[in-house]
Design an enzyme around this catalytic site. Structure first.
Site, PDB file in Angstrom:
ATOM      1  N   CYS A   2       0.852  -1.174   0.000  1.00 49.11           N
ATOM      2  CA  CYS A   2       0.000   0.000   0.000  1.00 49.11           C
ATOM      3  C   CYS A   2       0.892   1.230   0.000  1.00 49.11           C
ATOM      4  O   CYS A   2       2.098   1.135   0.175  1.00 49.11           O
ATOM      5  CB  CYS A   2      -0.863   0.016   1.245  1.00 49.11           C
ATOM      6  SG  CYS A   2      -1.753  -1.524   1.488  1.00 49.11           S
ATOM      7  N   ARG A  31       1.232   1.792  -5.976  1.00 48.61           N
ATOM      8  CA  ARG A  31       1.496   0.810  -4.921  1.00 48.61           C
ATOM      9  C   ARG A  31       0.252  -0.010  -4.574  1.00 48.61           C
ATOM     10  O   ARG A  31       0.311  -0.933  -3.762  1.00 48.61           O
ATOM     11  CB  ARG A  31       2.008   1.511  -3.661  1.00 48.61           C
ATOM     12  CG  ARG A  31       3.304   2.267  -3.866  1.00 48.61           C
ATOM     13  CD  ARG A  31       3.763   2.907  -2.581  1.00 48.61           C
ATOM     14  NE  ARG A  31       4.146   1.909  -1.601  1.00 48.61           N
ATOM     15  CZ  ARG A  31       5.364   1.376  -1.509  1.00 48.61           C
ATOM     16  NH1 ARG A  31       6.314   1.754  -2.322  1.00 48.61           N
ATOM     17  NH2 ARG A  31       5.626   0.488  -0.584  1.00 48.61           N
ATOM     18  N   TRP A  78      -3.598  -1.933  -1.449  1.00 46.60           N
ATOM     19  CA  TRP A  78      -3.591  -3.175  -2.213  1.00 46.60           C
ATOM     20  C   TRP A  78      -3.955  -4.251  -1.213  1.00 46.60           C
ATOM     21  O   TRP A  78      -3.200  -4.526  -0.285  1.00 46.60           O
ATOM     22  CB  TRP A  78      -2.213  -3.421  -2.812  1.00 46.60           C
ATOM     23  CG  TRP A  78      -2.194  -4.540  -3.800  1.00 46.60           C
ATOM     24  CD1 TRP A  78      -2.499  -4.454  -5.135  1.00 46.60           C
ATOM     25  CD2 TRP A  78      -1.849  -5.903  -3.563  1.00 46.60           C
ATOM     26  NE1 TRP A  78      -2.362  -5.687  -5.718  1.00 46.60           N
ATOM     27  CE2 TRP A  78      -1.966  -6.595  -4.796  1.00 46.60           C
ATOM     28  CE3 TRP A  78      -1.446  -6.624  -2.440  1.00 46.60           C
ATOM     29  CZ2 TRP A  78      -1.702  -7.951  -4.922  1.00 46.60           C
ATOM     30  CZ3 TRP A  78      -1.188  -7.979  -2.579  1.00 46.60           C
ATOM     31  CH2 TRP A  78      -1.315  -8.628  -3.813  1.00 46.60           C
ATOM     32  N   ASN A 104       1.133   0.207   5.821  1.00 48.64           N
ATOM     33  CA  ASN A 104       1.561  -0.607   4.682  1.00 48.64           C
ATOM     34  C   ASN A 104       2.367  -1.769   5.240  1.00 48.64           C
ATOM     35  O   ASN A 104       3.337  -1.551   5.962  1.00 48.64           O
ATOM     36  CB  ASN A 104       2.432   0.236   3.735  1.00 48.64           C
ATOM     37  CG  ASN A 104       3.186  -0.622   2.734  1.00 48.64           C
ATOM     38  OD1 ASN A 104       2.694  -1.656   2.301  1.00 48.64           O
ATOM     39  ND2 ASN A 104       4.372  -0.194   2.373  1.00 48.64           N
ATOM     40  N   GLY A 105       1.942  -2.990   4.912  1.00 46.82           N
ATOM     41  CA  GLY A 105       2.664  -4.160   5.394  1.00 46.82           C
ATOM     42  C   GLY A 105       1.682  -5.216   5.863  1.00 46.82           C
ATOM     43  O   GLY A 105       0.510  -5.183   5.502  1.00 46.82           O
ATOM     44  N   GLU A 483      10.556 -11.907 -21.220  1.00 43.44           N
ATOM     45  CA  GLU A 483      10.169 -10.566 -20.793  1.00 43.44           C
ATOM     46  C   GLU A 483       9.059 -10.016 -21.698  1.00 43.44           C
ATOM     47  O   GLU A 483       8.117  -9.389 -21.227  1.00 43.44           O
ATOM     48  CB  GLU A 483      11.405  -9.649 -20.767  1.00 43.44           C
ATOM     49  CG  GLU A 483      11.168  -8.227 -20.339  1.00 43.44           C
ATOM     50  CD  GLU A 483      10.447  -8.054 -18.999  1.00 43.44           C
ATOM     51  OE1 GLU A 483      10.327  -9.019 -18.228  1.00 43.44           O
ATOM     52  OE2 GLU A 483       9.973  -6.929 -18.743  1.00 43.44           O
ATOM     53  N   LYS A 487       5.221  -9.021 -20.422  1.00 37.08           N
ATOM     54  CA  LYS A 487       4.621  -7.691 -20.633  1.00 37.08           C
ATOM     55  C   LYS A 487       3.227  -7.833 -21.233  1.00 37.08           C
ATOM     56  O   LYS A 487       2.295  -7.163 -20.815  1.00 37.08           O
ATOM     57  CB  LYS A 487       5.483  -6.818 -21.567  1.00 37.08           C
ATOM     58  CG  LYS A 487       6.774  -6.297 -21.005  1.00 37.08           C
ATOM     59  CD  LYS A 487       6.636  -5.147 -20.023  1.00 37.08           C
ATOM     60  CE  LYS A 487       6.635  -5.602 -18.609  1.00 37.08           C
ATOM     61  NZ  LYS A 487       7.783  -5.918 -17.908  1.00 37.08           N
ATOM     62  N   GLU A 490       0.835  -9.190 -18.589  1.00 35.66           N
ATOM     63  CA  GLU A 490       0.604  -8.254 -17.482  1.00 35.66           C
ATOM     64  C   GLU A 490      -0.383  -7.146 -17.831  1.00 35.66           C
ATOM     65  O   GLU A 490      -1.241  -6.804 -17.038  1.00 35.66           O
ATOM     66  CB  GLU A 490       1.919  -7.534 -17.128  1.00 35.66           C
ATOM     67  CG  GLU A 490       2.841  -8.253 -16.217  1.00 35.66           C
ATOM     68  CD  GLU A 490       4.070  -7.410 -15.917  1.00 35.66           C
ATOM     69  OE1 GLU A 490       4.400  -7.266 -14.742  1.00 35.66           O
ATOM     70  OE2 GLU A 490       4.709  -6.881 -16.864  1.00 35.66           O
ATOM     71  N   HIS A 506       8.523 -29.631 -28.740  1.00 36.73           N
ATOM     72  CA  HIS A 506       8.195 -30.664 -27.750  1.00 36.73           C
ATOM     73  C   HIS A 506       6.918 -30.320 -26.995  1.00 36.73           C
ATOM     74  O   HIS A 506       6.848 -30.490 -25.780  1.00 36.73           O
ATOM     75  CB  HIS A 506       9.376 -30.858 -26.793  1.00 36.73           C
ATOM     76  CG  HIS A 506      10.636 -31.250 -27.502  1.00 36.73           C
ATOM     77  ND1 HIS A 506      10.855 -32.511 -27.972  1.00 36.73           N
ATOM     78  CD2 HIS A 506      11.714 -30.527 -27.872  1.00 36.73           C
ATOM     79  CE1 HIS A 506      12.025 -32.564 -28.575  1.00 36.73           C
ATOM     80  NE2 HIS A 506      12.568 -31.364 -28.533  1.00 36.73           N
ATOM     81  N   LYS A 605       3.033  -2.706  -8.066  1.00 35.97           N
ATOM     82  CA  LYS A 605       4.409  -2.397  -8.450  1.00 35.97           C
ATOM     83  C   LYS A 605       5.396  -3.105  -7.533  1.00 35.97           C
ATOM     84  O   LYS A 605       6.382  -3.657  -7.979  1.00 35.97           O
ATOM     85  CB  LYS A 605       4.609  -0.877  -8.378  1.00 35.97           C
ATOM     86  CG  LYS A 605       5.999  -0.420  -8.790  1.00 35.97           C
ATOM     87  CD  LYS A 605       6.098  -0.327 -10.281  1.00 35.97           C
ATOM     88  CE  LYS A 605       7.478   0.014 -10.751  1.00 35.97           C
ATOM     89  NZ  LYS A 605       7.708  -0.524 -12.107  1.00 35.97           N
TER      90      LYS A 605
HETATM   91  C1  G6P Z   1       6.076  -6.883  -9.245  1.00 36.41           C
HETATM   92  C2  G6P Z   1       6.012  -5.882 -10.390  1.00 36.41           C
HETATM   93  C3  G6P Z   1       6.966  -6.298 -11.498  1.00 36.41           C
HETATM   94  C4  G6P Z   1       8.373  -6.476 -10.935  1.00 36.41           C
HETATM   95  C5  G6P Z   1       8.405  -7.447  -9.760  1.00 36.41           C
HETATM   96  C6  G6P Z   1       9.743  -7.440  -9.050  1.00 36.41           C
HETATM   97  O1  G6P Z   1       5.525  -8.094  -9.663  1.00 36.41           O
HETATM   98  O2  G6P Z   1       4.695  -5.791 -10.894  1.00 36.41           O
HETATM   99  O3  G6P Z   1       6.976  -5.307 -12.512  1.00 36.41           O
HETATM  100  O4  G6P Z   1       9.218  -6.936 -11.954  1.00 36.41           O
HETATM  101  O5  G6P Z   1       7.424  -7.065  -8.793  1.00 36.41           O
HETATM  102  O6  G6P Z   1       9.973  -6.178  -8.506  1.00 36.41           O
HETATM  103  P1  G6P Z   1      11.390  -5.638  -8.056  1.00 36.41           P
HETATM  104  O7  G6P Z   1      11.110  -4.279  -7.491  1.00 36.41           O
HETATM  105  O8  G6P Z   1      11.914  -6.593  -7.038  1.00 36.41           O
HETATM  106  O9  G6P Z   1      12.247  -5.598  -9.260  1.00 36.41           O
END
Ligand code: G6P
Length: 610
Positions: A2, A31, A78, A104-105, A483, A487, A490, A506, A605
């Site tokens: 959060c 967040r 969140w 937050n936590g 990657e 994307k 996501e 396979h 994030k």
């Molecule tokens: C979350 C984010 C991703 C990120 C991952 C790791 O899942 O949505 O975009 O790659 O965390 O985050 P970090 O801050 O450890 O790179």
């Protein structure tokens, strides 16, 4: 996960503190955005407005700007304990409405605390773990403790992770705070002070900051900041902690782009350049740690894990060093084998991802050295590591990582080239060539984005109508493909799977039928012949083939339905030059499907819960 924020100011020093807090929350919304709320102290009463939904929606219903008072706290959530709902939205208050708190936590022992408090007659309004803290503070206030003492007493019962800000009516110009494992920053102003989960929240108002560390508690008033260690009572000397932030609030805003993500994709040349400029002695120290390690483990989550796989490729293929890459949440499998002399490289843009942090702690406990790669100075993982190499990507607001990935790759390559120099695993002239290429990378990325953005947009026109897609590559192309697929998943919510192209025979190929989209990452390396064979196989099944190819690879253009030609460079640079194209493809696909790429559903994030 959060975002929390608070401000306290002298009368008239800031016009509409509540409006300021709403704006701060907008900057923290990445967040979490399940619910939002504000609380203030006004005329001896606690005022709370909160509700489920994004800030803009809840503000429309509740008029946050109308919250009176000079001491205001806010929260964007969140959900972890209790579904997103009006009741579970923060701030939370106690029975007597004398305390309001944002957090937050995760409070791990909240059930136990809640039961005790209920037994004492406290009535709970939410299902959150947070609410227990409000009631605990009330409990101690009712026993006659002064506000700050009551706050500290309450915090001493809490187990888990927290960044907490609280207001108590008997101290109307004070915000109390405490921190463990979740980030908390103080912004120091003239006649006002802020507290927040991160710096961009209040950067418009002040650039003077103090980072609060684990197990610290304290309070801010409009003219004073006090921090001490919860356990030892040692008072923090603020003059030693004070830092000045040089990046501006504008740098954290959208700068004319429709979304942060698009802005951040376009920022990559600059972020890469700044990262190159910021490379210092720590590269050699990091390289030394690597070549002297008994074994090298690499850990991370999400996009950072893909950067970890790139590092794995670099260390093996450039410096001849075998590595063990592991997804952070899976660290426990390795714990018993970790010994003195091992090295864990932990990659985390935020420096706060709990899985990565836990892996760091466990490996450290067993004697491993820790090398961090992070984008956030003084965040948890760097603080607990032996050495940190920082990327200089600046704040990244879009939930999907973009510029932080390419800058991570850049510091990795710089470090591995140094390691190769130190262990003589690569020719001096080859190392010098690659360093030159690295210098040119920001320019190549800029050219590639400029040249292909419109074309990628037209390919997104096709992709955004699909339900499923493959991303195939070989060698270094595999983490790039992974990657790219991440994307698309996501932000465009299209099922996407990445596979080593050779392995696609396979299993995955069974799903391929007419017009099934398959995207190939073709690099200028020893795999090109084989991957051409894979393209042909897919074509024979009438797949829709898209390829990111080196611009001189004529034979691929003939087989592929759509080719995106990347300017010539050494294949080792490719994660930085190819990935922005894949980011753009996901971005435009998401927008065409009507989704907000900055705030993908169910994602946050920074993931601070295991
Ligand atoms: C979350 C984010 C991703 C990120 C991952 C790791 O899942 O949505 O975009 O790659 O965390 O985050 P970090 O801050 O450890 O790179």
């Amino acid at each position: 996960m959060c975002g929390i924020v608070g401000v306290t100011c002298l009368q008239g020093k800031l016009s509409s503190p509540a409006k300021i807090i709403r704006k701060c929350l907008e900057k923290l919304e990445y967040r979490g955005y399940d619910s939002v709320g504000l609380a203030s102290i006004f005329k001896g009463m606690i005022v709370v407005r909160k509700g489920k939904g994004k800030i803009e929606e809840v503000h429309r219903r509740m008029n946050f700007d109308g919250v009176p008072g000079n001491t205001v706290i806010g929260h964007t959530r969140w959900a972890t304990h209790g579904a997103p709902s009006d009741n579970n939205a923060h701030p939370h208050i106690d029975c007597g409405r004398i305390v309001a708190i944002v957090h937050n936590g995760i409070i791990k022992n909240y059930m136990e605390l809640k039961k005790k408090l209920i037994a004492k007659g406290h009535i709970f309004r939410s299902e959150t773990d947070t609410e227990v803290v409000a009631h605990l503070i009330e409990e101690y206030l009712n026993k006659g403790f002064k506000p700050y003492e009551a706050f500290k007493k309450a915090i001493s019962h809490v187990k888990g992770s927290y960044a907490i800000a609280a207001i108590i009516i008997s101290e109307p110009n004070t915000i109390f705070f405490a921190k463990k494992d979740s980030p908390l920053i103080i912004g120091i102003g003239d006649g006002f002070n802020f507290i927040a989960s991160d710096i961009p929240a209040f950067l418009e108002h002040t650039r003077r900051i103090v980072v609060v560390k684990d197990f610290e508690v304290g309070y801010i008033t409009p003219t004073n900041v006090f921090i001490e260690n919860l356990h030892t009572g040692k008072i923090v000397d603020l003059s030693k902690r004070l830092r000045f932030i040089s990046w501006t609030a504008e740098m954290a805003a959208k700068a004319g782009y429709p979304h942060y993500m698009l802005k951040e994709i376009h920022e990559q040349p600059r972020a890469l350049r700044e990262t190159i400029n910021g490379l210092g002695e720590e590269i050699e120290q990091a390289a030394n740690m690597i070549i002297n390690a008994r074994r090298v483990f690499i850990t991370a989550a999400g996009t950072s894990f893909h950067a970890g796989l790139v590092l794995d490729y670099y260390l093996n293929s450039i410096a001849g060093i075998a590595t063990i890459p592991l997804i952070a949440s899976e660290y426990s499998k390795y714990v018993r084998s970790v010994k003195h002399g091992d090295l864990l490289i932990a990659i985390s843009q935020s420096g706060e991802t709990i899985d990565t942090l836990m892996a760091v702690r466990e490996f450290k406990k067993r004697g491993a050295k820790i090398l961090a790669i992070s984008n956030v100075i003084d965040s948890a993982i760097p603080r607990e590591s032996d050495l940190t190499v920082y990327t200089r990507a600046g704040p990244e607001i879009g939930v999907a990582a973009t510029k932080t990935f390419t800058t991570q790759v850049l510091v990795e390559l710089a470090t591995v080239l140094k390691a190769a120099e130190l262990n003589n695993s690569l020719d001096v002239s080859e190392i010098a060539d690659l360093r030159k290429q690295l210098e040119k990378t920001p320019k190549i990325v800029e050219k590639t984005i400029m040249k292909h953005e419109a074309f990628v947009n037209s390919i997104a026109e096709i992709v955004h109508r699909k339900n499923s897609m493959y991303y195939l590559g070989r060698g270094l192309g595999v983490p790039i493909a992974m990657e790219g697929a991440l994307k698309l998943k996501e932000i465009a919510y299209i099922h996407a799977e990445a596979y080593p192209a050779g392995e696609s025979k396979h299993g995955p190929i069974a799903l391929v039928e007419k017009d099934f989209p398959v995207l190939f990452i073709v690099l200028d390396d020893e795999n090109s012949e084989n991957i051409l064979g894979n393209v042909t196989e897919m074509k024979a099944r009438n797949a829709l083939t898209i390829g990111l190819i080196p611009e001189h690879f004529e034979e691929f253009k003939e087989v592929l339905d759509h080719s995106i030609k990347i300017p010539l460079h050494d294949h080792l640079i490719s994660p930085m030059t190819y990935t922005p194209i894949l980011q753009l493809l996901a971005y435009y696909s998401a927008v065409k499907r009507g989704y907000d790429p900055d705030k993908p559903r169910n994602l946050a994030k920074t993931v601070t819960v295991e």
